[in-house]
Design an enzyme around this catalytic site. Structure first.
Site, mmCIF file in Angstrom:
data_model
loop_
_atom_site.group_PDB
_atom_site.id
_atom_site.type_symbol
_atom_site.label_atom_id
_atom_site.label_comp_id
_atom_site.label_asym_id
_atom_site.label_seq_id
_atom_site.Cartn_x
_atom_site.Cartn_y
_atom_site.Cartn_z
ATOM 1 N N ARG A 1 -38.178 64.239 6.110
ATOM 2 C CA ARG A 1 -38.885 63.302 6.968
ATOM 3 C C ARG A 1 -39.633 62.685 6.412
ATOM 4 N NH1 ARG A 1 -34.651 64.720 8.094
ATOM 5 N NH2 ARG A 1 -33.842 65.324 9.948
ATOM 6 N N SER B 1 -36.074 62.892 18.416
ATOM 7 C CA SER B 1 -36.786 64.309 18.245
ATOM 8 C C SER B 1 -38.424 63.679 17.998
ATOM 9 C CB SER B 1 -36.340 64.864 16.980
ATOM 10 O OG SER B 1 -35.050 65.234 17.179
ATOM 11 N N GLU C 1 -42.898 63.204 14.317
ATOM 12 C CA GLU C 1 -42.126 62.746 13.405
ATOM 13 C C GLU C 1 -42.270 61.231 13.675
ATOM 14 O OE1 GLU C 1 -37.732 62.864 13.263
ATOM 15 O OE2 GLU C 1 -37.699 64.787 13.273
#
Length: 342
Positions: free
Chosen positions: A168, A242, A338
């Site tokens: 990520r 998420s 995130e």
């Protein structure tokens, strides 16, 4: 003759972020080409203003109004540009919707992205976040991208190595953060195609259906079904998918946590480390279905924070911090968000 820049003042970004958070942008400019970026940089006022790049707004928590020039990416277009012995190269405008692009590739007989179906956001945001799901990350399907330097106005082309992809993560979250705008992405789709089925939920689908050699379309359908069962549709319930990264720990840390919590969900990584399921840890701390103000934890998946209607960015951040404290208190692990919190 170039068409003038599409400039708007005092635009509410609520429709342009999937969490549905209110935020007023001082200026918003729609970017449909590299020429638009260069015209913007040449403008005596807009060229000097601080810039904020907005794609699909699916990885964003807006906590305040933006006193900046928001560049809304709307570069379009998809094409198969090259076929090599081992792959197809597909070029896509950064403003195209990611999931629609996955569907388009399948319809053209170009499989390889099906495991990443239904990830919200634009194609231009995909390399920034190095998006991934069900055993595949963008870096596994990436050839190169074009971006415009926001100081010089020059177009630069970056390879996978230059993008410095991590979990990520990419160079666009590090020293290129806010310094360039991605305009086109080239994807590398493997030939011959092989299904990627190493993920638990996909293995379950193989067992349930008895289909041991699924087609790319079959995997696409499975991934969509799994995601829809546990993730809310942002068009109905505001969310960014998420909210926390799955933490990666050493084998020693993993053994220590398993000794205390034998049921913790964990996955071995290629480098010997272990990825822990953040959603499992949040659920174990009792957060599923709970709320702080109008921000809550989704009932079906503890990794997803939702807007229960009229939530502010501050409420989302307060909820996220409370969850982080709980998980740290019980597991000694600091969860990292995130999305980008602005």
């Amino acid at each position: 003759m170039h068409s003038p820049l599409a400039v708007e003042n005092g635009t509410n970004l609520k429709p342009y972020n999937t969490f549905g958070l209110p935020c007023v942008a001082r200026t918003l400019v729609r970017i449909t080409s590299e020429a638009d970026v260069r015209r913007l940089l040449g403008d005596p006022e807009l060229g000097r203003a601080p810039k904020f790049i907005l794609g699909g707004g699916s990885n964003l928590v807006l906590t305040r109004d933006l006193d900046a020039c928001v560049l809304k990416l709307e570069v379009k277009g998809r094409a198969l540009v090259e076929t090599r012995d081992d792959c197809h190269i597909v070029e896509v405008g950064a403003g195209e919707n990611w999931h629609d692009t996955v569907q388009w590739c399948l319809a053209q007989g170009l499989p390889g992205l099906e495991n990443m179906a239904l990830i919200p956001g634009t194609v231009g945001a995909a390399p920034v976040q190095n998006i991934g799901a069900y055993g595949i990350e963008l870096k596994d399907r990436f050839e190169s991208l074009d971006a415009v330097d926001l100081v010089t106005g020059r177009t630069i082309t970056l390879t996978a190595e230059q993008c410095r992809f991590g979990y990520r993560d990419s160079v666009f979250k590090q020293h290129l953060a806010g310094k360039s705008i991605i305009t086109r992405v080239r994807l590398r789709l493997p030939r011959p195609w092989q299904p990627v089925l190493g993920y638990l939920e996909l293995e379950r689908k193989v067992q349930e259906t008895g289909i041991t050699e699924p087609s790319a379309q079959q995997i696409f359908d499975w991934v969509c079904a799994v995601r829809r069962a546990k993730l809310p549709d942002p068009a109905v319930v505001g969310n960014v998918g998420s909210f926390f990264k799955n933490p990666v720990v050493t084998p020693e840390q993993c053994r220590d946590i398993i000794a205390r919590d034998p049921h913790i969900v964990h996955y071995p990584m290629e480098d010997g480390s272990f990825k822990l399921a953040a959603g499992w840890m949040i659920d174990a701390c009792g957060w599923k279905g709970k709320s702080i103000g109008r921000a809550g934890v989704y009932e079906k998946q503890a990794l997803v924070l939702v807007n229960r209607g009229g939530a502010s960015g501050a409420e989302v951040v307060t909820l996220a911090r409370a969850i982080q404290e709980s998980v740290y208190g019980r597991f000694g692990i600091r969860l990292e968000p995130e999305p980008v919190v602005v």
